[in-house]
Design an enzyme around this catalytic site. Sequence first.
Site, PDB file in Angstrom:
ATOM      1  N   GLU A  78      -2.223  30.303 -39.686  1.00 16.82           N
ATOM      2  CA  GLU A  78      -2.678  30.245 -38.015  1.00 16.82           C
ATOM      3  C   GLU A  78      -2.986  31.536 -37.583  1.00 16.82           C
ATOM      4  OE1 GLU A  78      -2.123  26.911 -36.852  1.00 16.82           O
ATOM      5  OE2 GLU A  78      -0.159  26.390 -37.368  1.00 16.82           O
ATOM      6  N   HIS A  98       4.728  31.227 -32.449  1.00 14.83           N
ATOM      7  CA  HIS A  98       4.058  29.784 -32.609  1.00 14.83           C
ATOM      8  C   HIS A  98       5.099  28.961 -33.414  1.00 14.83           C
ATOM      9  CE1 HIS A  98       1.727  26.332 -33.615  1.00 14.83           C
ATOM     10  NE2 HIS A  98       1.746  26.834 -34.889  1.00 14.83           N
ATOM     11  N   HIS A 153       6.389  24.357 -34.092  1.00 12.86           N
ATOM     12  CA  HIS A 153       6.481  23.139 -33.837  1.00 12.86           C
ATOM     13  C   HIS A 153       7.533  22.264 -33.377  1.00 12.86           C
ATOM     14  CE1 HIS A 153       2.986  22.991 -37.070  1.00 12.86           C
ATOM     15  NE2 HIS A 153       2.861  23.819 -36.175  1.00 12.86           N
ATOM     16  N   TYR A 186      11.460  24.688 -11.318  1.00  9.63           N
ATOM     17  CA  TYR A 186      10.963  25.837 -11.038  1.00  9.63           C
ATOM     18  C   TYR A 186      10.803  26.707 -12.115  1.00  9.63           C
ATOM     19  CZ  TYR A 186      15.630  27.788 -10.995  1.00  9.63           C
ATOM     20  OH  TYR A 186      16.816  28.216 -11.356  1.00  9.63           O
ATOM     21  N   HIS A 243       0.297  19.008 -32.079  1.00  4.72           N
ATOM     22  CA  HIS A 243       0.432  20.313 -32.898  1.00  4.72           C
ATOM     23  C   HIS A 243       1.558  20.917 -32.625  1.00  4.72           C
ATOM     24  CE1 HIS A 243      -1.440  23.927 -35.219  1.00  4.72           C
ATOM     25  NE2 HIS A 243      -0.178  23.986 -35.162  1.00  4.72           N
ATOM     26  N   TYR A 298       1.095  35.040 -13.285  1.00  6.32           N
ATOM     27  CA  TYR A 298      -0.396  35.189 -12.916  1.00  6.32           C
ATOM     28  C   TYR A 298      -0.819  34.521 -11.620  1.00  6.32           C
ATOM     29  CZ  TYR A 298      -0.367  36.544 -17.596  1.00  6.32           C
ATOM     30  OH  TYR A 298      -0.008  37.252 -18.929  1.00  6.32           O
TER      31      TYR A 298
HETATM   32 ZN   LIG Z   1       1.296  25.176 -36.500  1.00  2.00          ZN
END
Ligand SMILES: [Zn+2]
Length: 237
Positions: free
Chosen positions: A95, A114, A116, A135, A177, A230
């Site tokens: 990945e 990252h 799962h 919130y 994913h 942001y």
């Molecule tokens: Zn993955």
Amino acid sequence: MFEAVLTVFALPFGPLNNHHPTNMTESPGQQIIDACLRMQSEGINQGSAGNISVRSNDGFLITPSGMAYERMAPEDMVQMSLEGKPTGKWKPSSEWRMHLDIYRSRPEAGAVVHAHSTFCTALACLRRDIPPFHYMVAVAGGRDIRCSDYALFGTQELSDAMLAALEGRRACLLGTHGMICFHDNLERALKLAIEVEALAKQYWHACQAGEPVLLSDEEMAPVIERFGGYGQAHQSE
Ligand SMILES: [Zn+2]
């Protein structure tokens, strides 16, 4: 309510209090290993599906492909350039492209996580965004946490879908994913991953009992500002 906001807001700056504290004096490679083990102990990882990187040496250092976290040594981490060229004895995580594209397009990113994790993945399989049902959703930088379109793992197509879902955010779900997030350092990125999974779990449970009441943009705006998000106020500064 604001007491709670301030307490939680202070968390990313406080010490970690769990089994695998990330020691900032350790090498970047050891910090990554500690964070991988912490993903295990926090229950946000499935097998070795999760991967972690930190920005370093004009590129980034990332976990190798297919190696059990318990067997990793700092020298097993793979250094990658911002052109996507690896150096080291192992192949980078499959990945790596998502990590690369975050470092390229988001200069504020210092670390990427990252995973799962179960509830993020369950919502991602339904292609559901996490709306402002609570919130704390603002911890990802805006009024919601989006779910990207689906694309095959390891492809540029997936990376492009991820970048679109990360617009104005530092976390997103990845369609059918899992989830991905970044922050300015690894400790904060890991805390964010844990928080996003907690939000996914809370949203999941709330949906079982009915239709959660969503906060309005006016209600979310001051939270986004406090969380350093942001929001419009930041973009116009
Ligand atoms: Zn993955």
